[in-house]
Design a protein around this motif. Structure first.
Motif, mmCIF file in Angstrom:
data_model
loop_
_atom_site.group_PDB
_atom_site.id
_atom_site.type_symbol
_atom_site.label_atom_id
_atom_site.label_comp_id
_atom_site.label_asym_id
_atom_site.label_seq_id
_atom_site.Cartn_x
_atom_site.Cartn_y
_atom_site.Cartn_z
ATOM 1 N N PHE A 38 0.830 -1.203 0.000
ATOM 2 C CA PHE A 38 0.000 0.000 0.000
ATOM 3 C C PHE A 38 0.863 1.251 0.000
ATOM 4 O O PHE A 38 1.912 1.287 0.646
ATOM 5 N N GLU A 39 0.388 2.264 -0.690
ATOM 6 C CA GLU A 39 0.907 3.624 -0.573
ATOM 7 C C GLU A 39 -0.295 4.506 -0.255
ATOM 8 O O GLU A 39 -1.274 4.528 -1.007
ATOM 9 N N LEU A 40 -0.217 5.203 0.891
ATOM 10 C CA LEU A 40 -1.302 6.084 1.322
ATOM 11 C C LEU A 40 -0.842 7.531 1.261
ATOM 12 O O LEU A 40 0.125 7.907 1.924
ATOM 13 N N ALA A 41 -1.538 8.338 0.491
ATOM 14 C CA ALA A 41 -1.313 9.780 0.511
ATOM 15 C C ALA A 41 -1.934 10.309 1.805
ATOM 16 O O ALA A 41 -2.723 9.613 2.463
ATOM 17 N N PRO A 42 -1.595 11.527 2.216
ATOM 18 C CA PRO A 42 -2.210 12.092 3.424
ATOM 19 C C PRO A 42 -3.739 12.022 3.359
ATOM 20 O O PRO A 42 -4.348 12.331 2.340
ATOM 21 N N GLY A 43 -4.342 11.527 4.436
ATOM 22 C CA GLY A 43 -5.795 11.411 4.537
ATOM 23 C C GLY A 43 -6.367 10.095 4.046
ATOM 24 O O GLY A 43 -7.533 9.807 4.273
ATOM 25 N N GLU A 44 -5.571 9.268 3.379
ATOM 26 C CA GLU A 44 -6.076 8.007 2.844
ATOM 27 C C GLU A 44 -5.986 6.879 3.871
ATOM 28 O O GLU A 44 -5.234 6.961 4.835
ATOM 29 N N SER A 45 -6.747 5.805 3.604
ATOM 30 C CA SER A 45 -6.803 4.643 4.491
ATOM 31 C C SER A 45 -6.506 3.367 3.716
ATOM 32 O O SER A 45 -6.646 3.322 2.497
ATOM 33 N N PHE A 46 -6.154 2.316 4.459
ATOM 34 C CA PHE A 46 -5.949 1.005 3.847
ATOM 35 C C PHE A 46 -7.277 0.459 3.319
ATOM 36 O O PHE A 46 -7.340 -0.106 2.243
ATOM 37 N N GLY A 47 -8.326 0.588 4.106
ATOM 38 C CA GLY A 47 -9.652 0.125 3.731
ATOM 39 C C GLY A 47 -10.640 1.262 3.846
ATOM 40 O O GLY A 47 -10.361 2.271 4.496
ATOM 41 N N PHE A 48 -11.814 1.097 3.234
ATOM 42 C CA PHE A 48 -12.751 2.210 3.215
ATOM 43 C C PHE A 48 -13.546 2.365 4.515
ATOM 44 O O PHE A 48 -14.261 3.347 4.680
ATOM 45 N N ALA A 49 -13.403 1.440 5.467
ATOM 46 C CA ALA A 49 -14.189 1.545 6.695
ATOM 47 C C ALA A 49 -13.540 0.778 7.845
ATOM 48 O O ALA A 49 -12.689 -0.090 7.638
ATOM 49 N N TYR A 50 -13.971 1.096 9.051
ATOM 50 C CA TYR A 50 -13.615 0.368 10.265
ATOM 51 C C TYR A 50 -14.245 -1.012 10.109
ATOM 52 O O TYR A 50 -15.452 -1.132 9.885
ATOM 53 N N HIS A 51 -13.435 -2.075 10.203
ATOM 54 C CA HIS A 51 -13.938 -3.405 9.875
ATOM 55 C C HIS A 51 -13.225 -4.498 10.672
ATOM 56 O O HIS A 51 -12.226 -4.242 11.337
ATOM 57 N N ARG A 52 -13.762 -5.700 10.538
ATOM 58 C CA ARG A 52 -13.102 -6.882 11.114
ATOM 59 C C ARG A 52 -13.286 -8.061 10.168
ATOM 60 O O ARG A 52 -14.282 -8.163 9.455
ATOM 61 N N HIS A 53 -12.269 -8.913 10.174
ATOM 62 C CA HIS A 53 -12.301 -10.169 9.429
ATOM 63 C C HIS A 53 -12.491 -11.273 10.466
ATOM 64 O O HIS A 53 -11.625 -11.477 11.306
ATOM 65 N N HIS A 54 -13.605 -11.966 10.390
ATOM 66 C CA HIS A 54 -13.825 -13.071 11.341
ATOM 67 C C HIS A 54 -12.960 -14.277 10.999
ATOM 68 O O HIS A 54 -12.693 -15.112 11.853
ATOM 69 N N ASP A 55 -12.511 -14.339 9.742
ATOM 70 C CA ASP A 55 -11.808 -15.516 9.255
ATOM 71 C C ASP A 55 -10.354 -15.248 8.855
ATOM 72 O O ASP A 55 -9.752 -16.048 8.165
ATOM 73 N N GLN A 56 -9.791 -14.109 9.293
ATOM 74 C CA GLN A 56 -8.429 -13.799 8.869
ATOM 75 C C GLN A 56 -7.677 -13.003 9.929
ATOM 76 O O GLN A 56 -8.213 -12.071 10.517
ATOM 77 N N ASN A 96 -3.702 7.342 7.165
ATOM 78 C CA ASN A 96 -2.556 8.238 7.181
ATOM 79 C C ASN A 96 -3.036 9.628 7.601
ATOM 80 O O ASN A 96 -3.581 10.366 6.785
ATOM 81 N N HIS A 97 -2.846 9.981 8.869
ATOM 82 C CA HIS A 97 -3.242 11.293 9.379
ATOM 83 C C HIS A 97 -2.111 12.313 9.274
ATOM 84 O O HIS A 97 -2.269 13.450 9.689
ATOM 85 N N SER A 98 -0.969 11.907 8.731
ATOM 86 C CA SER A 98 0.190 12.807 8.640
ATOM 87 C C SER A 98 0.191 13.551 7.310
ATOM 88 O O SER A 98 -0.658 13.320 6.444
ATOM 89 N N SER A 99 1.174 14.406 7.125
ATOM 90 C CA SER A 99 1.324 15.128 5.862
ATOM 91 C C SER A 99 2.312 14.425 4.932
ATOM 92 O O SER A 99 2.580 14.910 3.831
ATOM 93 N N ASN A 100 2.855 13.285 5.368
ATOM 94 C CA ASN A 100 3.802 12.505 4.569
ATOM 95 C C ASN A 100 3.137 11.232 4.055
ATOM 96 O O ASN A 100 2.177 10.736 4.645
ATOM 97 N N ARG A 101 3.679 10.691 3.002
ATOM 98 C CA ARG A 101 3.173 9.443 2.432
ATOM 99 C C ARG A 101 3.503 8.271 3.359
ATOM 100 O O ARG A 101 4.538 8.261 4.007
ATOM 101 N N VAL A 102 2.603 7.280 3.396
ATOM 102 C CA VAL A 102 2.819 6.038 4.142
ATOM 103 C C VAL A 102 2.931 4.902 3.137
ATOM 104 O O VAL A 102 2.136 4.813 2.203
ATOM 105 N N THR A 103 3.940 4.041 3.317
ATOM 106 C CA THR A 103 4.028 2.801 2.549
ATOM 107 C C THR A 103 4.029 1.655 3.555
ATOM 108 O O THR A 103 4.594 1.771 4.643
ATOM 109 N N ALA A 104 3.364 0.567 3.186
ATOM 110 C CA ALA A 104 3.236 -0.554 4.124
ATOM 111 C C ALA A 104 2.935 -1.846 3.385
ATOM 112 O O ALA A 104 2.428 -1.829 2.255
ATOM 113 N N LEU A 105 3.244 -2.944 4.051
ATOM 114 C CA LEU A 105 2.826 -4.267 3.598
ATOM 115 C C LEU A 105 1.734 -4.750 4.538
ATOM 116 O O LEU A 105 1.859 -4.626 5.762
#
Length: 159
Positions: A38-56, A96-105
């Motif tokens: 993932f690459e998140l610009a400021p203000g972006e999220s990994f997923g579109f909502a607060y969620h849970r995976h029951h199977d993962q 990403n609540h910061s003003s810098n880009r976030v990269t993650a696995l």
């Protein structure tokens, strides 16, 4: 053995609000674990909502920047070189609540998660309720359904 260059992995259509999502598990041909870059610009999220995976189980390894995760225990900041784990059934959303880009696995096991619930504000219920999702028949959107009132909304899958 499989070897890839992350930047060479195509960015497919997705319902993720992240600027860049590269499905590494597909490129590597993994069968037991999902791996996404993932690459998140400021203000972006990994997923579109607060969620849970029951199977993962999910693990996020932040490579650069700082991601802030909403969790059941409150907000947790995860910086470069840090890792956060969510067991099956735990609600979470990384942003990403910061003003810098976030990269993650992001790693998830088992690879294919189908039992996902979202905690969203329902327009009909006027409160935060549990929602489920399914890919629309036309494959152009994800259908989000409130489990309390059964109202459905479409979340487009973007190119």
């Amino acid at each position: 053995m499989q070897h890839i260059v992350i930047d060479a992995v195509d960015v497919p259509p997705t319902n993720s609000p992240a600027d860049v999502v590269r499905p590494i598990s597909e490129a590597l041909g993994t069968s037991g674990v999902a791996i996404n870059y993932f690459e998140l610009a400021p203000g972006e999220s990994f997923g579109f909502a607060y969620h849970r995976h029951h199977d993962q189980e999910e693990v996020f390894f932040v490579l650069t920047g700082t991601a802030t995760f909403r969790t059941e225990m409150g907000e947790v900041r995860v910086g470069a070189g840090e890792v956060i784990r969510f067991e099956p059934g735990e609600f979470q959303r990384g942003t990403n609540h910061s003003s810098n880009r976030v990269t993650a696995l992001a790693l998830g096991a088992p690879r294919d998660s189908e039992d996902i619930e979202y905690l969203l504000d329902c327009t009909e219920c006027s409160e935060e309720t549990i929602h489920t999702s399914a890919v629309a028949d036309d494959r152009a959107a994800v259908i989000i359904r409130c489990t309390a009132c059964e109202t459905e909304t479409r979340q487009p899958i973007t190119e």
